[in-house]
Write an enzyme that holds these catalytic residues in place. Structure first.
Site, PDB file in Angstrom:
ATOM      1  N   ASN A  91       0.734  -1.231   0.084  1.00  0.00           N
ATOM      2  CA  ASN A  91      -0.078  -0.089   0.161  1.00  0.00           C
ATOM      3  C   ASN A  91       0.989   1.121  -0.221  1.00  0.00           C
ATOM      4  O   ASN A  91       1.967   1.520   0.740  1.00  0.00           O
ATOM      5  CB  ASN A  91      -0.843   0.022   1.251  1.00  0.00           C
ATOM      6  CG  ASN A  91      -1.945  -1.183   1.192  1.00  0.00           C
ATOM      7  OD1 ASN A  91      -2.531  -1.355   0.083  1.00  0.00           O
ATOM      8  ND2 ASN A  91      -2.132  -1.823   2.416  1.00  0.00           N
ATOM      9  N   HIS A 104       6.699  -1.581   3.315  1.00  0.00           N
ATOM     10  CA  HIS A 104       6.384  -2.938   3.698  1.00  0.00           C
ATOM     11  C   HIS A 104       5.480  -3.798   2.723  1.00  0.00           C
ATOM     12  O   HIS A 104       4.721  -3.217   2.059  1.00  0.00           O
ATOM     13  CB  HIS A 104       5.690  -3.207   5.004  1.00  0.00           C
ATOM     14  CG  HIS A 104       4.210  -2.319   5.275  1.00  0.00           C
ATOM     15  ND1 HIS A 104       4.467  -0.946   5.482  1.00  0.00           N
ATOM     16  CD2 HIS A 104       3.077  -2.629   5.223  1.00  0.00           C
ATOM     17  CE1 HIS A 104       3.144  -0.644   5.622  1.00  0.00           C
ATOM     18  NE2 HIS A 104       2.307  -1.446   5.429  1.00  0.00           N
ATOM     19  N   MET A 105       5.642  -4.935   2.568  1.00  0.00           N
ATOM     20  CA  MET A 105       5.163  -5.817   1.807  1.00  0.00           C
ATOM     21  C   MET A 105       4.276  -6.873   2.622  1.00  0.00           C
ATOM     22  O   MET A 105       4.837  -7.585   3.277  1.00  0.00           O
ATOM     23  CB  MET A 105       6.138  -6.634   0.778  1.00  0.00           C
ATOM     24  CG  MET A 105       5.669  -7.787  -0.057  1.00  0.00           C
ATOM     25  SD  MET A 105       6.800  -8.837  -1.063  1.00  0.00           S
ATOM     26  CE  MET A 105       7.516  -7.596  -2.184  1.00  0.00           C
TER      27      MET A 105
END
Ligand code: AMP
Ligand code: ZN
Length: 119
Positions: A91, A104-105
């Site tokens: 996001n 972040h994934m």
């Protein structure tokens, strides 16, 4: 951009200063369980370096960003997700609902996840 933001909760998790369930860590990335999971498996894979979002990614980060996918693949296999599949989500910004401004994934799986987005 400094390598670390003293106010950032993910920087604190990476440094071991805030409790979390760390699943994997090396010199480039850290992976830990999301505190509020949306699926049976919900991990966050993050750069060790504080990068606020994709908007702040630089060409010098490319090797590390590629490494995030390798770690995602390894963790997906470790948690038994490779065969049925999983979703990787990054996001960026307000419209995407980003709430933590340390890149972040999300690695999400373990159930049928439905369509990518509501229409
Ligand atoms: P995003 O909306 O992409 O910024 O997602 C941020 C994610 O971080 C959410 O899924 C939160 O549940 C998760 N999160 C927030 N604080 C923590 C924490 N202390 N440990 C683990 N995950 C967290
Ligand atoms: Zn950070």
């Amino acid at each position: 951009m400094p390598a670390r933001d003293p106010e950032c909760i993910f920087c604190k998790i990476i440094a071991g200063e805030l409790a979390s369930q760390i699943e994997y860590q090396d010199d480039q990335v850290t992976a830990f369980h999301d505190i509020n999971p949306i699926a049976p498996v919900h991990l966050l894979i993050v750069p060790n370096k504080h990068i606020p979002s994709v908007n702040a990614v630089e060409p010098a980060d490319e090797a590390m960003l590629g490494h995030m996918f390798t770690v995602a693949r390894e963790l997906a296999a470790k948690f038994g997700l490779a065969e049925r599949g999983y979703r990787l989500i990054v996001n960026t910004g307000d419209h995407a609902g980003q709430v933590i401004f340390h890149l972040h994934m999300h690695l999400v799986g373990g159930r049928a996840l439905g369509p990518m987005l509501a229409r």
